[in-house]
Design an enzyme around this catalytic site. Sequence first.
Site, mmCIF file in Angstrom:
data_model
loop_
_atom_site.group_PDB
_atom_site.id
_atom_site.type_symbol
_atom_site.label_atom_id
_atom_site.label_comp_id
_atom_site.label_asym_id
_atom_site.label_seq_id
_atom_site.Cartn_x
_atom_site.Cartn_y
_atom_site.Cartn_z
ATOM 1 N N ARG A 101 0.887 -1.172 0.000
ATOM 2 C CA ARG A 101 0.000 0.000 0.000
ATOM 3 C C ARG A 101 0.920 1.215 0.000
ATOM 4 O O ARG A 101 1.664 1.431 0.975
ATOM 5 C CB ARG A 101 -0.927 0.014 1.218
ATOM 6 C CG ARG A 101 -1.675 1.319 1.370
ATOM 7 C CD ARG A 101 -2.858 1.241 2.310
ATOM 8 N NE ARG A 101 -3.941 0.477 1.722
ATOM 9 C CZ ARG A 101 -5.209 0.476 2.181
ATOM 10 N NH1 ARG A 101 -5.537 1.198 3.240
ATOM 11 N NH2 ARG A 101 -6.147 -0.238 1.581
ATOM 12 N N HIS A 128 -7.003 1.084 -6.710
ATOM 13 C CA HIS A 128 -7.249 0.137 -5.609
ATOM 14 C C HIS A 128 -7.854 -1.142 -6.216
ATOM 15 O O HIS A 128 -9.021 -1.474 -6.016
ATOM 16 C CB HIS A 128 -8.201 0.773 -4.592
ATOM 17 C CG HIS A 128 -8.213 0.107 -3.252
ATOM 18 N ND1 HIS A 128 -7.423 -0.987 -2.943
ATOM 19 C CD2 HIS A 128 -8.924 0.382 -2.119
ATOM 20 C CE1 HIS A 128 -7.649 -1.340 -1.688
ATOM 21 N NE2 HIS A 128 -8.549 -0.533 -1.168
ATOM 22 N N GLN A 131 -9.719 -3.869 -4.057
ATOM 23 C CA GLN A 131 -11.063 -3.436 -3.665
ATOM 24 C C GLN A 131 -12.050 -3.704 -4.806
ATOM 25 O O GLN A 131 -13.137 -4.242 -4.600
ATOM 26 C CB GLN A 131 -11.038 -1.936 -3.340
ATOM 27 C CG GLN A 131 -12.375 -1.357 -2.963
ATOM 28 C CD GLN A 131 -12.865 -1.842 -1.603
ATOM 29 O OE1 GLN A 131 -12.132 -1.786 -0.634
ATOM 30 N NE2 GLN A 131 -14.080 -2.324 -1.534
ATOM 31 N N ASP A 222 -17.492 6.816 -1.459
ATOM 32 C CA ASP A 222 -16.238 6.704 -0.700
ATOM 33 C C ASP A 222 -16.006 8.074 -0.048
ATOM 34 O O ASP A 222 -16.711 9.047 -0.375
ATOM 35 C CB ASP A 222 -15.094 6.336 -1.676
ATOM 36 C CG ASP A 222 -13.734 6.163 -0.990
ATOM 37 O OD1 ASP A 222 -13.690 6.004 0.245
ATOM 38 O OD2 ASP A 222 -12.698 6.207 -1.703
ATOM 39 N N CYS A 262 -16.621 1.411 0.089
ATOM 40 C CA CYS A 262 -15.428 0.575 0.320
ATOM 41 C C CYS A 262 -15.016 0.561 1.785
ATOM 42 O O CYS A 262 -14.302 -0.342 2.210
ATOM 43 C CB CYS A 262 -14.276 1.049 -0.556
ATOM 44 S SG CYS A 262 -13.860 2.783 -0.294
ATOM 45 N N ARG A 290 -13.738 -8.882 0.691
ATOM 46 C CA ARG A 290 -12.313 -8.605 0.482
ATOM 47 C C ARG A 290 -11.487 -9.863 0.787
ATOM 48 O O ARG A 290 -10.502 -10.156 0.112
ATOM 49 C CB ARG A 290 -11.857 -7.439 1.374
ATOM 50 C CG ARG A 290 -12.426 -6.069 0.993
ATOM 51 C CD ARG A 290 -11.937 -5.597 -0.369
ATOM 52 N NE ARG A 290 -10.506 -5.556 -0.437
ATOM 53 C CZ ARG A 290 -9.731 -4.557 0.017
ATOM 54 N NH1 ARG A 290 -10.300 -3.489 0.534
ATOM 55 N NH2 ARG A 290 -8.421 -4.615 -0.077
HETATM 56 N N1 CP Z 1 -11.391 -0.499 1.812
HETATM 57 C C1 CP Z 1 -10.138 -0.613 2.273
HETATM 58 O O1 CP Z 1 -9.191 -0.776 1.533
HETATM 59 O O2 CP Z 1 -10.020 -0.536 3.623
HETATM 60 P P1 CP Z 1 -8.657 -0.374 4.409
HETATM 61 O O3 CP Z 1 -8.123 0.999 4.081
HETATM 62 O O4 CP Z 1 -9.040 -0.498 5.849
HETATM 63 O O5 CP Z 1 -7.699 -1.436 3.976
HETATM 64 N N1 NVA Z 2 -10.121 6.694 -1.255
HETATM 65 C C1 NVA Z 2 -9.778 6.179 0.058
HETATM 66 C C2 NVA Z 2 -9.956 4.709 0.071
HETATM 67 C C3 NVA Z 2 -9.629 4.030 1.381
HETATM 68 C C4 NVA Z 2 -9.820 2.549 1.309
HETATM 69 C C5 NVA Z 2 -8.356 6.566 0.397
HETATM 70 O O1 NVA Z 2 -7.488 6.470 -0.493
HETATM 71 O O2 NVA Z 2 -8.104 6.985 1.520
#
Ligand code: CP
Ligand code: NVA
Length: 316
Positions: A101, A128, A131, A222, A262, A290
Amino acid sequence: MKHLRSLLDLTNVEFQTIISWSRSLKAKLKAGQRPDLLKNRTCALIFEKASLRTRVSFEAGMAQLGGTAIYLTSDAGWRERESIADFVRVLAEYCDFVVCRAISQSTVDELALHDVIPVINGLTDQSHPCQAIGDVLTMLEDSNGNLQGKTITFVGDGNNVVKSLIKASHLAGMRFRLACPQQYQIADSFFALINDRYGQIDFAQSENLRDMVAEADYIYTDVWTSMGQEAENESRKTAFAHFQVNSKLLSIAPKHCKVLHCLPARRGLEITDDVLDSERSIVFQQAGNRLHAQKGLLVWLAVANGYITQNDAGLG
Ligand code: CP
Ligand code: NVA
């Protein structure tokens, strides 16, 4: 070597295979079966941003498949003690997968550039994909396997989650509508590569919420401010104030329309409690998926990279 830097790394057939294997693994789990397809395999996780779902679903998924996940904290010295190039070459000596990440998509791309270990994008500023795979799985379940021609409307920011969801829902045969203030909409240049790779996308974006949700089978939202954009929080709250998923918005959408998010959600901002906790919300099923999507992806990467054969996987 096969990676998942973004969904563009997958052909349509590969994407469908991952979804199908995710469904099979979910069915097996429900029947009490946890096939150890990744026995003795290890997956490193390196996260530059917070996570609940992505981290835990990969860790639990590896355990259920008979393998181990190793969550690396900052004392591993990512970037500070040694270069990304050296870091990934060392990881590849010990591990079979790495989930990253990253603040920037370029970090995930750089990890994969060395081609020494399958790299999985666990969210970047641009995408992502994990997701989006879980989201298609959720909508497929909800629609009894029939997403062809259905409409998904995303209400909110044209962000990383949207960019992957546009690709995934197109591969699932869906139409995509984005209800978003003009300055946060998706640039035309984004579509060239996708149209070239996967065929013409059925996509429209507008500030007009009514137009965008009129035919929605699914509404998705989101956060308005993604991780790393905190300095813009106040200006975003103002810009997105009318783009809230609430009962008034649902009243102008088709009655059968379901709601996704999400997570994590900022309750009272992009979505209200009464919608998130309503019968039209499939948000917690979506979060649960997930796990199954991550398992399907890991097994697919294991086959694609020759760790096991498709026959060993036994998932069809
Ligand atoms: N939706 C998602 O990716 O959640 P996290 O940021 O908790 O991993
Ligand atoms: N768009 C959000 C998604 C988190 C899962 C972010 O990047 O923070």
